[in-house]
Design a protein around this motif. Structure first.
Motif, PDB file in Angstrom:
ATOM      1  N   ALA A 111       0.813  -1.208   0.000  1.00 20.33           N
ATOM      2  CA  ALA A 111       0.000   0.000   0.000  1.00 20.33           C
ATOM      3  C   ALA A 111       0.853   1.266   0.000  1.00 20.33           C
ATOM      4  O   ALA A 111       0.432   2.303  -0.497  1.00 20.33           O
ATOM      5  CB  ALA A 111      -0.935   0.003   1.200  1.00 20.33           C
ATOM      6  N   SER A 112       2.050   1.195   0.509  1.00 20.09           N
ATOM      7  CA  SER A 112       2.910   2.377   0.549  1.00 20.09           C
ATOM      8  C   SER A 112       3.464   2.724  -0.840  1.00 20.09           C
ATOM      9  O   SER A 112       3.928   3.843  -1.053  1.00 20.09           O
ATOM     10  CB  SER A 112       4.059   2.164   1.528  1.00 20.09           C
ATOM     11  N   PHE A 113       3.390   1.798  -1.774  1.00 20.06           N
ATOM     12  CA  PHE A 113       3.878   2.051  -3.134  1.00 20.06           C
ATOM     13  C   PHE A 113       2.803   2.616  -4.065  1.00 20.06           C
ATOM     14  O   PHE A 113       3.105   3.048  -5.171  1.00 20.06           O
ATOM     15  CB  PHE A 113       4.449   0.776  -3.752  1.00 20.06           C
ATOM     16  N   LEU A 114       1.558   2.645  -3.644  1.00 18.18           N
ATOM     17  CA  LEU A 114       0.475   3.142  -4.493  1.00 18.18           C
ATOM     18  C   LEU A 114       0.663   4.604  -4.917  1.00 18.18           C
ATOM     19  O   LEU A 114       0.467   4.913  -6.096  1.00 18.18           O
ATOM     20  CB  LEU A 114      -0.877   2.946  -3.808  1.00 18.18           C
ATOM     21  N   PRO A 115       1.022   5.514  -4.042  1.00 18.72           N
ATOM     22  CA  PRO A 115       1.233   6.895  -4.510  1.00 18.72           C
ATOM     23  C   PRO A 115       2.357   7.000  -5.536  1.00 18.72           C
ATOM     24  O   PRO A 115       2.251   7.752  -6.515  1.00 18.72           O
ATOM     25  CB  PRO A 115       1.593   7.664  -3.238  1.00 18.72           C
ATOM     26  N   LEU A 116       3.419   6.250  -5.360  1.00 17.09           N
ATOM     27  CA  LEU A 116       4.529   6.267  -6.305  1.00 17.09           C
ATOM     28  C   LEU A 116       4.101   5.719  -7.667  1.00 17.09           C
ATOM     29  O   LEU A 116       4.441   6.286  -8.715  1.00 17.09           O
ATOM     30  CB  LEU A 116       5.697   5.452  -5.756  1.00 17.09           C
ATOM     31  N   ILE A 117       3.321   4.668  -7.660  1.00 18.06           N
ATOM     32  CA  ILE A 117       2.801   4.097  -8.907  1.00 18.06           C
ATOM     33  C   ILE A 117       1.847   5.080  -9.577  1.00 18.06           C
ATOM     34  O   ILE A 117       1.880   5.272 -10.793  1.00 18.06           O
ATOM     35  CB  ILE A 117       2.118   2.738  -8.642  1.00 18.06           C
ATOM     36  N   GLY A 118       1.013   5.746  -8.790  1.00 17.84           N
ATOM     37  CA  GLY A 118       0.099   6.747  -9.326  1.00 17.84           C
ATOM     38  C   GLY A 118       0.826   7.907  -9.981  1.00 17.84           C
ATOM     39  O   GLY A 118       0.440   8.376 -11.052  1.00 17.84           O
ATOM     40  N   ILE A 119       1.893   8.379  -9.369  1.00 13.57           N
ATOM     41  CA  ILE A 119       2.694   9.459  -9.939  1.00 13.57           C
ATOM     42  C   ILE A 119       3.310   9.029 -11.264  1.00 13.57           C
ATOM     43  O   ILE A 119       3.327   9.788 -12.234  1.00 13.57           O
ATOM     44  CB  ILE A 119       3.770   9.921  -8.938  1.00 13.57           C
ATOM     45  N   ALA A 120       3.807   7.788 -11.324  1.00 11.91           N
ATOM     46  CA  ALA A 120       4.404   7.282 -12.567  1.00 11.91           C
ATOM     47  C   ALA A 120       3.367   7.204 -13.684  1.00 11.91           C
ATOM     48  O   ALA A 120       3.654   7.566 -14.832  1.00 11.91           O
ATOM     49  CB  ALA A 120       5.032   5.915 -12.318  1.00 11.91           C
ATOM     50  N   VAL A 121       2.165   6.780 -13.376  1.00  6.29           N
ATOM     51  CA  VAL A 121       1.101   6.677 -14.385  1.00  6.29           C
ATOM     52  C   VAL A 121       0.716   8.072 -14.888  1.00  6.29           C
ATOM     53  O   VAL A 121       0.564   8.288 -16.098  1.00  6.29           O
ATOM     54  CB  VAL A 121      -0.124   5.925 -13.815  1.00  6.29           C
ATOM     55  N   VAL A 122       0.573   9.013 -13.991  1.00  7.21           N
ATOM     56  CA  VAL A 122       0.221  10.381 -14.382  1.00  7.21           C
ATOM     57  C   VAL A 122       1.319  10.986 -15.249  1.00  7.21           C
ATOM     58  O   VAL A 122       1.043  11.626 -16.272  1.00  7.21           O
ATOM     59  CB  VAL A 122      -0.036  11.250 -13.127  1.00  7.21           C
ATOM     60  N   MET A 123       2.579  10.785 -14.890  1.00  7.21           N
ATOM     61  CA  MET A 123       3.698  11.300 -15.694  1.00  7.21           C
ATOM     62  C   MET A 123       3.678  10.693 -17.095  1.00  7.21           C
ATOM     63  O   MET A 123       3.943  11.388 -18.074  1.00  7.21           O
ATOM     64  CB  MET A 123       5.035  11.008 -15.020  1.00  7.21           C
ATOM     65  N   TYR A 124       3.371   9.405 -17.198  1.00  3.42           N
ATOM     66  CA  TYR A 124       3.350   8.766 -18.498  1.00  3.42           C
ATOM     67  C   TYR A 124       2.271   9.391 -19.388  1.00  3.42           C
ATOM     68  O   TYR A 124       2.536   9.742 -20.534  1.00  3.42           O
ATOM     69  CB  TYR A 124       3.111   7.260 -18.362  1.00  3.42           C
ATOM     70  N   PHE A 125       1.049   9.541 -18.869  1.00  2.00           N
ATOM     71  CA  PHE A 125      -0.053  10.021 -19.698  1.00  2.00           C
ATOM     72  C   PHE A 125       0.000  11.512 -19.986  1.00  2.00           C
ATOM     73  O   PHE A 125      -0.531  11.961 -20.995  1.00  2.00           O
ATOM     74  CB  PHE A 125      -1.400   9.651 -19.079  1.00  2.00           C
ATOM     75  N   PHE A 126       0.606  12.308 -19.118  1.00  2.00           N
ATOM     76  CA  PHE A 126       0.628  13.746 -19.335  1.00  2.00           C
ATOM     77  C   PHE A 126       1.942  14.280 -19.872  1.00  2.00           C
ATOM     78  O   PHE A 126       1.988  15.409 -20.364  1.00  2.00           O
ATOM     79  CB  PHE A 126       0.276  14.497 -18.041  1.00  2.00           C
ATOM     80  N   MET A 127       3.022  13.507 -19.805  1.00  2.73           N
ATOM     81  CA  MET A 127       4.313  14.012 -20.266  1.00  2.73           C
ATOM     82  C   MET A 127       4.946  13.138 -21.344  1.00  2.73           C
ATOM     83  O   MET A 127       5.293  13.619 -22.410  1.00  2.73           O
ATOM     84  CB  MET A 127       5.274  14.153 -19.077  1.00  2.73           C
ATOM     85  N   ILE A 128       5.103  11.893 -21.086  1.00  2.13           N
ATOM     86  CA  ILE A 128       5.855  11.009 -21.981  1.00  2.13           C
ATOM     87  C   ILE A 128       5.055  10.663 -23.232  1.00  2.13           C
ATOM     88  O   ILE A 128       5.554  10.776 -24.353  1.00  2.13           O
ATOM     89  CB  ILE A 128       6.292   9.736 -21.233  1.00  2.13           C
TER      90      ILE A 128
END
Length: 105
Positions: free
Chosen positions: A17-34
């Motif tokens: 559960a502690s990795f969920l925010p980190l995974i969420g940030i990675a997904v958002v970066m992928y869809f909005f930047m990469i």
């Protein structure tokens, strides 16, 4: 001191559960930047491959001219009568299309 460190340890069930925010940030970066950047690069590559003789283009430096010769890696642009300049294909920013004439009714 060892007892203090052991009391601070998290329970075994909460580790994912502690990795969920980190995974969420990675997904958002992928869809909005990469992803948009990859799409834009693909469109630019497709445009540079579609340049044809006779097209009026603008370079990344702002030079306007007409394409008179094409190679795999370079483009020769005529900027004035008898003045031809050779550029890399990657230096072509966009194609200029003639403005449509306004029809008065």
């Amino acid at each position: 001191m060892l007892l203090t460190l052991l009391l601070q340890a998290r329970p075994a069930g909460e580790s994912w559960a502690s990795f969920l925010p980190l995974i969420g940030i990675a997904v958002v970066m992928y869809f909005f930047m990469i992803r948009p950047q990859q799409r834009k690069a693909a469109e630019a590559k497709k445009f540079r491959e579609s340049i044809a003789k006779g097209s009026t283009v603008v370079t990344i430096g702002g030079l306007h001219g007409k394409v008179v010769d094409l190679n795999e890696d370079s483009v020769t642009i005529e900027v004035d009568r008898g003045t031809r300049l050779k550029f890399d294909r990657s230096a072509i920013a966009r194609e200029v299309r003639p403005a449509k004439e306004v029809v008065k009714e």
